[in-house]
Write a protein that holds these residues in place. Structure first.
Motif, PDB file in Angstrom:
ATOM      1  N   TYR A   1      -8.111  -2.575 -16.151  1.00  0.00           N
ATOM      2  CA  TYR A   1      -7.810  -3.671 -15.224  1.00  0.00           C
ATOM      3  C   TYR A   1      -7.257  -3.128 -13.905  1.00  0.00           C
ATOM      4  O   TYR A   1      -7.691  -3.528 -12.819  1.00  0.00           O
ATOM      5  CB  TYR A   1      -6.815  -4.644 -15.863  1.00  0.00           C
ATOM      6  CG  TYR A   1      -6.113  -5.492 -14.854  1.00  0.00           C
ATOM      7  CD1 TYR A   1      -6.779  -6.513 -14.197  1.00  0.00           C
ATOM      8  CD2 TYR A   1      -4.788  -5.249 -14.517  1.00  0.00           C
ATOM      9  CE1 TYR A   1      -6.141  -7.276 -13.239  1.00  0.00           C
ATOM     10  CE2 TYR A   1      -4.146  -6.007 -13.569  1.00  0.00           C
ATOM     11  CZ  TYR A   1      -4.827  -7.011 -12.931  1.00  0.00           C
ATOM     12  OH  TYR A   1      -4.196  -7.753 -11.979  1.00  0.00           O
ATOM     13  N   LEU A   2      -6.293  -2.236 -13.975  1.00  0.00           N
ATOM     14  CA  LEU A   2      -5.676  -1.703 -12.755  1.00  0.00           C
ATOM     15  C   LEU A   2      -6.686  -0.961 -11.888  1.00  0.00           C
ATOM     16  O   LEU A   2      -6.582  -1.002 -10.653  1.00  0.00           O
ATOM     17  CB  LEU A   2      -4.496  -0.797 -13.100  1.00  0.00           C
ATOM     18  CG  LEU A   2      -3.260  -1.514 -13.640  1.00  0.00           C
ATOM     19  CD1 LEU A   2      -2.209  -0.505 -14.104  1.00  0.00           C
ATOM     20  CD2 LEU A   2      -2.675  -2.464 -12.612  1.00  0.00           C
ATOM     21  N   SER A   3      -7.661  -0.313 -12.505  1.00  0.00           N
ATOM     22  CA  SER A   3      -8.669   0.377 -11.705  1.00  0.00           C
ATOM     23  C   SER A   3      -9.456  -0.625 -10.863  1.00  0.00           C
ATOM     24  O   SER A   3      -9.809  -0.331  -9.716  1.00  0.00           O
ATOM     25  CB  SER A   3      -9.609   1.198 -12.589  1.00  0.00           C
ATOM     26  OG  SER A   3     -10.471   0.365 -13.338  1.00  0.00           O
ATOM     27  N   TYR A   4      -9.721  -1.816 -11.398  1.00  0.00           N
ATOM     28  CA  TYR A   4     -10.378  -2.864 -10.610  1.00  0.00           C
ATOM     29  C   TYR A   4      -9.416  -3.445  -9.576  1.00  0.00           C
ATOM     30  O   TYR A   4      -9.770  -3.611  -8.415  1.00  0.00           O
ATOM     31  CB  TYR A   4     -10.882  -3.999 -11.507  1.00  0.00           C
ATOM     32  CG  TYR A   4     -12.069  -3.648 -12.349  1.00  0.00           C
ATOM     33  CD1 TYR A   4     -13.299  -3.337 -11.773  1.00  0.00           C
ATOM     34  CD2 TYR A   4     -11.978  -3.646 -13.735  1.00  0.00           C
ATOM     35  CE1 TYR A   4     -14.402  -3.020 -12.549  1.00  0.00           C
ATOM     36  CE2 TYR A   4     -13.080  -3.334 -14.516  1.00  0.00           C
ATOM     37  CZ  TYR A   4     -14.284  -3.021 -13.919  1.00  0.00           C
ATOM     38  OH  TYR A   4     -15.365  -2.711 -14.682  1.00  0.00           O
ATOM     39  N   ARG A   5      -8.225  -3.777 -10.011  1.00  0.00           N
ATOM     40  CA  ARG A   5      -7.266  -4.462  -9.123  1.00  0.00           C
ATOM     41  C   ARG A   5      -6.927  -3.622  -7.900  1.00  0.00           C
ATOM     42  O   ARG A   5      -6.718  -4.145  -6.807  1.00  0.00           O
ATOM     43  CB  ARG A   5      -5.983  -4.808  -9.875  1.00  0.00           C
ATOM     44  CG  ARG A   5      -5.045  -5.677  -9.038  1.00  0.00           C
ATOM     45  CD  ARG A   5      -3.780  -6.027  -9.809  1.00  0.00           C
ATOM     46  NE  ARG A   5      -2.991  -6.996  -9.105  1.00  0.00           N
ATOM     47  CZ  ARG A   5      -2.177  -6.722  -8.091  1.00  0.00           C
ATOM     48  NH1 ARG A   5      -2.072  -5.486  -7.642  1.00  0.00           N
ATOM     49  NH2 ARG A   5      -1.481  -7.672  -7.502  1.00  0.00           N
ATOM     50  N   GLU A   6      -6.866  -2.325  -8.064  1.00  0.00           N
ATOM     51  CA  GLU A   6      -6.452  -1.463  -6.963  1.00  0.00           C
ATOM     52  C   GLU A   6      -7.600  -1.024  -6.067  1.00  0.00           C
ATOM     53  O   GLU A   6      -7.355  -0.500  -4.982  1.00  0.00           O
ATOM     54  CB  GLU A   6      -5.718  -0.240  -7.508  1.00  0.00           C
ATOM     55  CG  GLU A   6      -4.422  -0.598  -8.245  1.00  0.00           C
ATOM     56  CD  GLU A   6      -3.466  -1.458  -7.417  1.00  0.00           C
ATOM     57  OE1 GLU A   6      -3.222  -1.113  -6.239  1.00  0.00           O
ATOM     58  OE2 GLU A   6      -2.986  -2.479  -7.942  1.00  0.00           O
ATOM     59  N   THR A   7      -8.852  -1.253  -6.493  1.00  0.00           N
ATOM     60  CA  THR A   7      -9.975  -0.748  -5.697  1.00  0.00           C
ATOM     61  C   THR A   7     -10.963  -1.811  -5.238  1.00  0.00           C
ATOM     62  O   THR A   7     -11.692  -1.573  -4.268  1.00  0.00           O
ATOM     63  CB  THR A   7     -10.759   0.316  -6.495  1.00  0.00           C
ATOM     64  OG1 THR A   7     -11.282  -0.274  -7.687  1.00  0.00           O
ATOM     65  CG2 THR A   7      -9.875   1.502  -6.852  1.00  0.00           C
ATOM     66  N   GLU A   8     -11.021  -2.947  -5.893  1.00  0.00           N
ATOM     67  CA  GLU A   8     -12.019  -3.969  -5.560  1.00  0.00           C
ATOM     68  C   GLU A   8     -11.547  -4.849  -4.398  1.00  0.00           C
ATOM     69  O   GLU A   8     -10.410  -5.321  -4.387  1.00  0.00           O
ATOM     70  CB  GLU A   8     -12.295  -4.865  -6.774  1.00  0.00           C
ATOM     71  CG  GLU A   8     -12.949  -4.150  -7.929  1.00  0.00           C
ATOM     72  CD  GLU A   8     -14.421  -3.863  -7.693  1.00  0.00           C
ATOM     73  OE1 GLU A   8     -15.081  -4.608  -6.939  1.00  0.00           O
ATOM     74  OE2 GLU A   8     -14.905  -2.883  -8.277  1.00  0.00           O
ATOM     75  N   ASP A   9     -12.456  -5.084  -3.452  1.00  0.00           N
ATOM     76  CA  ASP A   9     -12.143  -5.935  -2.303  1.00  0.00           C
ATOM     77  C   ASP A   9     -11.770  -7.353  -2.726  1.00  0.00           C
ATOM     78  O   ASP A   9     -10.976  -8.012  -2.045  1.00  0.00           O
ATOM     79  CB  ASP A   9     -13.326  -6.000  -1.338  1.00  0.00           C
ATOM     80  CG  ASP A   9     -13.537  -4.700  -0.582  1.00  0.00           C
ATOM     81  OD1 ASP A   9     -12.576  -3.907  -0.472  1.00  0.00           O
ATOM     82  OD2 ASP A   9     -14.666  -4.474  -0.111  1.00  0.00           O
ATOM     83  N   MET A  10     -12.331  -7.833  -3.836  1.00  0.00           N
ATOM     84  CA  MET A  10     -12.047  -9.200  -4.281  1.00  0.00           C
ATOM     85  C   MET A  10     -10.568  -9.404  -4.614  1.00  0.00           C
ATOM     86  O   MET A  10     -10.097 -10.520  -4.684  1.00  0.00           O
ATOM     87  CB  MET A  10     -12.916  -9.570  -5.488  1.00  0.00           C
ATOM     88  CG  MET A  10     -12.603  -8.794  -6.749  1.00  0.00           C
ATOM     89  SD  MET A  10     -13.752  -9.103  -8.117  1.00  0.00           S
ATOM     90  CE  MET A  10     -13.329 -10.766  -8.565  1.00  0.00           C
ATOM     91  N   TYR A  11      -9.836  -8.307  -4.798  1.00  0.00           N
ATOM     92  CA  TYR A  11      -8.413  -8.387  -5.121  1.00  0.00           C
ATOM     93  C   TYR A  11      -7.506  -8.316  -3.893  1.00  0.00           C
ATOM     94  O   TYR A  11      -6.281  -8.368  -4.026  1.00  0.00           O
ATOM     95  CB  TYR A  11      -8.019  -7.272  -6.097  1.00  0.00           C
ATOM     96  CG  TYR A  11      -8.275  -7.623  -7.534  1.00  0.00           C
ATOM     97  CD1 TYR A  11      -7.368  -8.398  -8.247  1.00  0.00           C
ATOM     98  CD2 TYR A  11      -9.419  -7.200  -8.174  1.00  0.00           C
ATOM     99  CE1 TYR A  11      -7.592  -8.734  -9.570  1.00  0.00           C
ATOM    100  CE2 TYR A  11      -9.657  -7.524  -9.503  1.00  0.00           C
ATOM    101  CZ  TYR A  11      -8.743  -8.287 -10.187  1.00  0.00           C
ATOM    102  OH  TYR A  11      -8.971  -8.624 -11.489  1.00  0.00           O
ATOM    103  N   LYS A  12      -8.074  -8.206  -2.709  1.00  0.00           N
ATOM    104  CA  LYS A  12      -7.253  -8.050  -1.507  1.00  0.00           C
ATOM    105  C   LYS A  12      -6.217  -9.169  -1.369  1.00  0.00           C
ATOM    106  O   LYS A  12      -5.024  -8.903  -1.225  1.00  0.00           O
ATOM    107  CB  LYS A  12      -8.131  -7.986  -0.256  1.00  0.00           C
ATOM    108  CG  LYS A  12      -7.331  -7.732   0.999  1.00  0.00           C
ATOM    109  CD  LYS A  12      -8.205  -7.588   2.205  1.00  0.00           C
ATOM    110  CE  LYS A  12      -7.273  -7.264   3.371  1.00  0.00           C
ATOM    111  NZ  LYS A  12      -7.809  -7.556   4.639  1.00  0.00           N
ATOM    112  N   LYS A  13      -6.662 -10.429  -1.426  1.00  0.00           N
ATOM    113  CA  LYS A  13      -5.722 -11.550  -1.282  1.00  0.00           C
ATOM    114  C   LYS A  13      -4.771 -11.633  -2.465  1.00  0.00           C
ATOM    115  O   LYS A  13      -3.608 -12.002  -2.310  1.00  0.00           O
ATOM    116  CB  LYS A  13      -6.472 -12.869  -1.107  1.00  0.00           C
ATOM    117  CG  LYS A  13      -7.112 -13.000   0.238  1.00  0.00           C
ATOM    118  CD  LYS A  13      -7.699 -14.362   0.448  1.00  0.00           C
ATOM    119  CE  LYS A  13      -8.320 -14.408   1.842  1.00  0.00           C
ATOM    120  NZ  LYS A  13      -8.788 -15.721   2.193  1.00  0.00           N
TER     121      LYS A  13
END
Length: 83
Positions: free
Chosen positions: A43-55
């Motif tokens: 999960y953290l690998s997605y949260r820290e790298t995916e643009d969709m998590y910016k906001k």
């Protein structure tokens, strides 16, 4: 159809998404970040790298459940999957 769900049983949105997917007969691969460090790392690998998590990051949110379709499409919105 198979959907990967990354979330937590402690999260109402995750529980609701799992129920909706099950009711639609969708095959689910569930990664529970509350029960597994490997799931949390994924999960953290997605949260820290995916643009969709910016906001999500800017607002101090968590951003679960994350729903990943077989083609790699990622969304937070269960309605995008079941429509």
């Amino acid at each position: 159809m198979k959907v990967t769900v990354i979330g937590s049983h402690l999260c109402e949105d995750t529980r609701n998404a799992l129920e909706v997917l099950k009711s639609k007969g969708v095959e689910i691969e569930f990664f529970n970040i509350s029960e597994s460090l490997d799931s949390l790392k994924k999960y953290l690998s997605y949260r820290e790298t995916e643009d969709m998590y910016k906001k999500v990051r800017e607002n101090g949110g968590i951003g679960i459940p994350l729903l990943i379709l077989e083609d790699g499409t990622k969304t937070f919105d269960i309605n995008e999957i079941v429509k």
